[in-house]
Each structure stands twice: as structure tokens, then as C-alpha cells.
Design an enzyme around this catalytic site. Structure first.
Site: not given
Length: 291
Positions: A17, A139, A162
Site C-alpha cells: 500500500s 520485507d 497493512t
């Protein structure tokens, strides 16, 4: 060009996002040994700051590449993005083609940047973390390695973004973790999959009362209090297994979650750290080992 041996380089972590940008300045003339005997660090490493954007379009990425991602290029985007004047203050002169160290959980932007000559894409296999599995998000791996590098091992990383993720590791080895929808994802899902429940904006400036007397308050109470309880439970379980292990909160809602824990459970909050830049520290480790 860079000043002397000072090299300015960029870090970019593309999430689902948001895009997370960071800038470092390093003296690449040699490696400075660490006092603890671990992997040596680049001399004169300096963190210049970070900024965050909504996902960029291919046209916006191409504009930035043509201008070598220089600060002045951001104002030329459509729509323009204004970087803080304090960002990059005191940095060396902007290089012609700064290194861009990139990790992404989204494929398309990587393709858009493939022609950038100074691109260094970091994939999971290149993150110095043992005991991983093929579908582990790069990540998450970078955040864990970054946390271990800065805060020490063993470490539990709680990423409040998110998705809410728990990622634990010891001595650069993944122990495991958990994934569930983040706060904002839960609010959106509840509205999207019901006929009567309203769409709500998440407001973490004030934690809701537990026993709500209206629908909006009941949604906020249910999501926020149960999320907080789950986080506290994972922290307690981690400390039972690794009493001296570090706990680090990160992600967009990390600061608010940390504040709520500190208010509601001060004893548990002791020793919890908040660090929004763990992924960048992970990319720094990858660059350090790759040079």
C-alpha cells in the site's frame, strides 16, 4: 558527484500500500571493524532520512529515473510530491546516478526500474538470514535482519502495517512468526463483507472505550482491543522463551500501538522499542555485505 569518498545512495522498499524511501551517505573508502568482532561496517555511515509515498505510476517512476531521483525531480511529478527541506540536509552533492537498493513485494515497479543502471534489487535469497522458507516476504526478512543489526539478537519484530506480522529470529536465523490483517485492513474488511456495518476511518489518537454504546464505537473497540490483546500475548510468549530478547515495533501504526501498550500495560511496555526504519537497516546490511 559525491564529495571525496562520501557516497550517497538510496533505499526503497515497495509494500502493498505504500512505497518507503530512504537515503544514506557512506564512506566507501574502507571498512571499519566493529568492536564486537561482527561484520565490519562501512566507515562514516550516515542516515539522511526517509519519506513515504503512495504507489507511483510507471510515468512517475520514469520521470524520477530521468532525473536520477534527485530532490528537485519530485516536484516535477504529476501530481507533485514535496520533500521536506530538512531531508538530505548536509548531504554530499547529488550523484549522477545514485545506487538504488530495492526490495519489493510487488512485481510491476521492479520491471519499470529494470533499466536503471545503478539498481540493486534485493531478493529473499540475498538477505543474510538463515532458516527462511520460499514464501517469506523479503520485507519481513529485511526488517528482522535490520532489527538484529541495530537492536541485537534474539529479536521479535512486530510490523503494524497493512498486515500485522510477527517475525522472530536468533543469531540471524529465522525462528518463525505469524500474519494477520492489520488494523486498517480489518476496518475495511468488516465494511466490505457486511450489509449494515459502516465504513470507518481509523483514528488512533484516542483509544476507544471497551464497552461501546454505538455501532461505530463497537467496531473500534472490537478491532483495537482484540488486536492489542493479541500483540501483548505474542510479546509475553516471546519473553517466556527468550527473556533477554529484544522486541521492536515498526510499521505505520507502530507508534500508536506502542503508546497504547505503554498506557494499558506499562510493565509489558518496558524494553519494547519503536523503530520505523527497520527495513532500511536491513538493506544497509545487504549493501555492506555486497560490497
Amino acid at each position: 558527484m559525491s564529495s571525496g569518498n562520501q557516497v550517497l545512495w538510496l533505499a526503497l522498499i515497495i509494500g502493498n500500500s505504500r512505497w518507503h524511501w530512504g537515503a544514506f551517505e557512506s564512506d566507501d573508502s574502507g571498512l571499519a571493524p566493529r568492536g564486537d568482532g561482527s561484520e565490519p561496517a562501512l566507515r562514516g555511515e550516515r542516515w539522511l532520512g526517509s519519506w513515504h509515498t503512495a504507489p507511483l505510476s510507471e510515468a512517475q517512476v520514469q520521470t524520477l529515473q530521468r532525473h536520477h531521483f534527485a530532490p528537485s525531480a519530485w516536484s516535477q511529478l504529476d501530481p507533485p510530491i514535496t520533500l521536506s527541506p530538512a531531508l538530505l540536509k548536509g548531504a554530499a552533492v547529488w550523484p549522477d546516478s545514485p545506487e538504488l537498493w530495492l526490495a519489493s513485494v510487488v512485481r510491476a515497479p521492479v520491471i519499470w526500474m529494470a533499466d536503471y543502471a545503478a539498481l540493486y534489487q534485493v531478493i529473499l535469497a540475498e538477505v543474510p538470514l538463515n532458516n527462511t522458507y520460499p514464501t517469506l516476504g523479503v520485507d519481513r526478512a529485511l526488517a528482522l535482519v535490520g532489527a538484529g543489526d541495530v537492536w541485537g539478537w534474539p529479536v521479535l519484530v512486530i510490523d503494524c502495517g497493512t498486515a500485522l506480522t510477527f517475525t522472530a529470529g536468533v543469531d540471524q536465523r529465522l525462528i518463525g512468526g505469524a500474519i494477520l490483517p492489520g488494523l486498517r485492513s480489518q476496518f475495511r474488511a468488516l465494511h466490505a463483507h457486511t450489509d449494515q456495518l459502516p465504513a470507518l476511518e481509523l483514528d488512533l489518537s484516542q483509544w476507544p472505550q471497551r464497552w461501546a454504546t454505538d455501532t461505530a464505537g463497537a467496531i473500534a473497540s472490537g478491532i483495537l482491543h482484540t488486536q492489542l490483546a493479541g500483540i501483548c500475548d505474542f510479546i509475553a510468549a516471546w519473553r517466556a522463551d527468550w527473556p533477554a530478547g529484544a522486541v521492536v515495533l515498526t510499521g505505520g501504526d507502530g507508534a500508536a500501538i506502542y503508546g497504547a501498550i505503554a498506557k494499558q500495560n506499562p510493565g509489558l511496555a518496558q524494553g519494547i522499542n519503536h523503530d520505523p526504519d527497520l527495513g532500511f537497516w536491513g538493506l544497509r546490511v545487504c549493501r555492506r555485505q555486497g560490497r
